[in-house]
Design an enzyme around this catalytic site. Sequence first.
Site, PDB file in Angstrom:
ATOM      1  N   ILE A 112      35.713  35.077  17.311  1.00 33.88           N
ATOM      2  CA  ILE A 112      36.505  35.732  16.262  1.00 33.88           C
ATOM      3  C   ILE A 112      37.865  36.185  16.787  1.00 33.88           C
ATOM      4  O   ILE A 112      38.855  36.186  16.046  1.00 33.88           O
ATOM      5  CB  ILE A 112      35.725  36.902  15.608  1.00 33.88           C
ATOM      6  CG1 ILE A 112      36.345  37.272  14.268  1.00 33.88           C
ATOM      7  CG2 ILE A 112      35.663  38.115  16.519  1.00 33.88           C
ATOM      8  CD1 ILE A 112      36.344  36.159  13.247  1.00 33.88           C
ATOM      9  N   SER A 155      38.344  40.397  29.062  1.00 30.68           N
ATOM     10  CA  SER A 155      37.228  39.483  28.850  1.00 30.68           C
ATOM     11  C   SER A 155      36.756  38.997  30.203  1.00 30.68           C
ATOM     12  O   SER A 155      37.537  38.937  31.150  1.00 30.68           O
ATOM     13  CB  SER A 155      37.698  38.284  28.001  1.00 30.68           C
ATOM     14  OG  SER A 155      36.808  38.003  26.961  1.00 30.68           O
ATOM     15  N   ARG A 156      35.475  38.627  30.289  1.00 31.05           N
ATOM     16  CA  ARG A 156      34.968  38.123  31.561  1.00 31.05           C
ATOM     17  C   ARG A 156      35.361  36.671  31.755  1.00 31.05           C
ATOM     18  O   ARG A 156      35.622  36.223  32.864  1.00 31.05           O
ATOM     19  CB  ARG A 156      33.444  38.273  31.616  1.00 31.05           C
ATOM     20  CG  ARG A 156      32.982  39.722  31.504  1.00 31.05           C
ATOM     21  CD  ARG A 156      31.528  39.799  31.120  1.00 31.05           C
ATOM     22  NE  ARG A 156      31.250  38.978  29.938  1.00 31.05           N
ATOM     23  CZ  ARG A 156      30.065  38.837  29.389  1.00 31.05           C
ATOM     24  NH1 ARG A 156      29.027  39.435  29.922  1.00 31.05           N
ATOM     25  NH2 ARG A 156      29.908  38.093  28.323  1.00 31.05           N
ATOM     26  N   LYS A 193      33.234  44.199  12.690  1.00 32.45           N
ATOM     27  CA  LYS A 193      31.988  44.515  12.002  1.00 32.45           C
ATOM     28  C   LYS A 193      30.836  43.835  12.709  1.00 32.45           C
ATOM     29  O   LYS A 193      31.067  42.789  13.318  1.00 32.45           O
ATOM     30  CB  LYS A 193      32.034  44.098  10.528  1.00 32.45           C
ATOM     31  CG  LYS A 193      32.516  42.674  10.248  1.00 32.45           C
ATOM     32  CD  LYS A 193      31.783  41.481  10.737  1.00 32.45           C
ATOM     33  CE  LYS A 193      30.346  41.340  10.408  1.00 32.45           C
ATOM     34  NZ  LYS A 193      29.821  39.981  10.823  1.00 32.45           N
ATOM     35  N   ASP A 203      24.054  39.790  10.386  1.00 36.61           N
ATOM     36  CA  ASP A 203      25.429  39.702  10.891  1.00 36.61           C
ATOM     37  C   ASP A 203      26.355  39.149   9.801  1.00 36.61           C
ATOM     38  O   ASP A 203      27.369  39.773   9.492  1.00 36.61           O
ATOM     39  CB  ASP A 203      25.483  38.862  12.181  1.00 36.61           C
ATOM     40  CG  ASP A 203      26.904  38.757  12.695  1.00 36.61           C
ATOM     41  OD1 ASP A 203      27.332  39.624  13.460  1.00 36.61           O
ATOM     42  OD2 ASP A 203      27.613  37.805  12.280  1.00 36.61           O
TER      43      ASP A 203
HETATM   44  P1  NAP Z   1      31.222  35.844  20.720  1.00 40.41           P
HETATM   45  O1  NAP Z   1      32.276  34.775  20.715  1.00 40.41           O
HETATM   46  O2  NAP Z   1      29.847  35.489  21.150  1.00 40.41           O
HETATM   47  O3  NAP Z   1      31.631  37.102  21.597  1.00 40.41           O
HETATM   48  C1  NAP Z   1      32.938  37.562  21.796  1.00 40.41           C
HETATM   49  C2  NAP Z   1      33.200  37.770  23.267  1.00 40.41           C
HETATM   50  O4  NAP Z   1      32.591  38.976  23.690  1.00 40.41           O
HETATM   51  C3  NAP Z   1      32.594  36.704  24.142  1.00 40.41           C
HETATM   52  O5  NAP Z   1      33.436  35.580  24.220  1.00 40.41           O
HETATM   53  C4  NAP Z   1      32.434  37.400  25.476  1.00 40.41           C
HETATM   54  O6  NAP Z   1      33.639  37.260  26.223  1.00 40.41           O
HETATM   55  C5  NAP Z   1      32.235  38.845  25.084  1.00 40.41           C
HETATM   56  N1  NAP Z   1      30.824  39.190  25.240  1.00 40.41           N
HETATM   57  C6  NAP Z   1      29.754  38.572  24.687  1.00 40.41           C
HETATM   58  N2  NAP Z   1      28.615  39.178  25.050  1.00 40.41           N
HETATM   59  C7  NAP Z   1      28.969  40.188  25.861  1.00 40.41           C
HETATM   60  C8  NAP Z   1      28.244  41.167  26.583  1.00 40.41           C
HETATM   61  N3  NAP Z   1      26.897  41.238  26.504  1.00 40.41           N
HETATM   62  N4  NAP Z   1      28.925  42.045  27.308  1.00 40.41           N
HETATM   63  C9  NAP Z   1      30.253  41.988  27.396  1.00 40.41           C
HETATM   64  N5  NAP Z   1      31.006  41.064  26.738  1.00 40.41           N
HETATM   65  C10 NAP Z   1      30.362  40.189  25.983  1.00 40.41           C
HETATM   66  O7  NAP Z   1      31.119  36.527  19.293  1.00 40.41           O
HETATM   67  P2  NAP Z   1      32.061  36.428  17.992  1.00 40.41           P
HETATM   68  O8  NAP Z   1      31.546  35.375  17.094  1.00 40.41           O
HETATM   69  O9  NAP Z   1      33.484  36.414  18.371  1.00 40.41           O
HETATM   70  O10 NAP Z   1      31.629  37.817  17.305  1.00 40.41           O
HETATM   71  C11 NAP Z   1      32.048  39.061  17.815  1.00 40.41           C
HETATM   72  C12 NAP Z   1      32.015  40.078  16.694  1.00 40.41           C
HETATM   73  O11 NAP Z   1      32.865  39.596  15.642  1.00 40.41           O
HETATM   74  C13 NAP Z   1      30.619  40.265  16.093  1.00 40.41           C
HETATM   75  O12 NAP Z   1      30.403  41.607  15.809  1.00 40.41           O
HETATM   76  C14 NAP Z   1      30.679  39.430  14.808  1.00 40.41           C
HETATM   77  O13 NAP Z   1      29.855  39.977  13.793  1.00 40.41           O
HETATM   78  C15 NAP Z   1      32.143  39.557  14.430  1.00 40.41           C
HETATM   79  N6  NAP Z   1      32.596  38.434  13.611  1.00 40.41           N
HETATM   80  C16 NAP Z   1      32.312  37.130  13.969  1.00 40.41           C
HETATM   81  C17 NAP Z   1      32.696  36.081  13.128  1.00 40.41           C
HETATM   82  C18 NAP Z   1      32.401  34.622  13.445  1.00 40.41           C
HETATM   83  O14 NAP Z   1      32.745  33.734  12.647  1.00 40.41           O
HETATM   84  N7  NAP Z   1      31.784  34.296  14.583  1.00 40.41           N
HETATM   85  C19 NAP Z   1      33.393  36.360  11.942  1.00 40.41           C
HETATM   86  C20 NAP Z   1      33.715  37.688  11.651  1.00 40.41           C
HETATM   87  C21 NAP Z   1      33.317  38.707  12.491  1.00 40.41           C
HETATM   88  P3  NAP Z   1      33.621  37.100  27.800  1.00 40.41           P
HETATM   89  O15 NAP Z   1      32.460  36.215  28.173  1.00 40.41           O
HETATM   90  O16 NAP Z   1      34.940  36.459  28.096  1.00 40.41           O
HETATM   91  O17 NAP Z   1      33.493  38.495  28.334  1.00 40.41           O
END
Ligand code: NAP
Length: 306
Positions: A13, A35-36, A89, A167
């Site tokens: 996101i 970010s990691r 969110k 989610d």
């Molecule tokens: P994601 O890509 O899996 O996670 C975002 C980043 O957070 C990862 O690239 C990772 O970066 C870091 N991360 C993941 N797990 C972690 C952990 N246990 N500890 C520390 N850092 C961690 O997820 P996303 O889809 O972007 O979603 C993130 C949020 O945005 C959620 O709350 C979701 O509901 C919301 N959201 C998502 C979407 C969608 O389409 N996916 C849409 C709207 C809102 P590093 O590995 O580089 O640290």
Amino acid sequence: MSRATCLVGIGKIALDQHVPALSSSPDFHLACTVSRNGHVPGVPAHASLEAALAAHPEVELVSLCLPPVPRFAAAEAALLAGRHLMLEKPPGATLAEVHALQAMAEARGLSLYATWHSRMARAVAQAKAWLSGREVTRARIDWREDVRKWHPGQDWVFEPGGMGVFDPGINALSILTEILPRPVHLTAAVLQFPANRQTPIAAELTFTGGVSAGFDWRQEGPQTWDIVVDTADGARMALRMGGNVMEVDGVPVAGEADIMGEYPALYARMAGLLVAGTSEVDLSPMVHVADALTLGRREVVEPFHF
Ligand code: NAP
């Protein structure tokens, strides 16, 4: 004035929506990331929030795009460092976490914004205005999408605190709680858990006031993000495309099928909160999710693998 912003959690996101929204924002610019693994080309990247904030005293806003479970520690660190805070969110893994952040922000005179991007969809405000003063007799949410498309390989959504199908479902609930003229509460839920997972992949929810919702993460092909509301004057209002298109009695009356306006609108709202010196934290969508997980009847369905 453009305020320096630190974006944390450079994943799906952050790259899909936050970085483009910040690039075009008149109010904020991306000063650094945390970010990691992820990074944004040309932007200073840090491995920890503490390091980022020490290196960038000019940062006024920290915007968290982490999944909900690791979010609280970063949120707390940002507030303790005296920075305003914006949360993706759902705003936390639990309600109590977000109450704690609210108290921390208030005690320090900082602005906290628990965002709900779907509330910024193009037709939500018009739907709210249309429903205001009307009596709702029935409302039905159908929110069915493909978890493999929107969360490719993201095992955290099926871990405790990842919320599973809630989610995306919480996006529908964020619209429902925004547009209904009177609040409703959950009375029953059936939750389908894959045999190998900790969170539900589908849910059927029943609320007071003739309101119900079906969420499913197994829909391939065209995706369904619909809310249909019947009113006592015999009209039917539908919000389709995740709140971006509004119909009355089958005729489109507002909006357009384009979700790219939601995140610029969130940052504009954050700018407004900073100017006003206030916070915005509405936990009503998350209360419905917590209630569903409290009252829900559990059904075990076939294992899920990405
Ligand atoms: P994601 O890509 O899996 O996670 C975002 C980043 O957070 C990862 O690239 C990772 O970066 C870091 N991360 C993941 N797990 C972690 C952990 N246990 N500890 C520390 N850092 C961690 O997820 P996303 O889809 O972007 O979603 C993130 C949020 O945005 C959620 O709350 C979701 O509901 C919301 N959201 C998502 C979407 C969608 O389409 N996916 C849409 C709207 C809102 P590093 O590995 O580089 O640290």
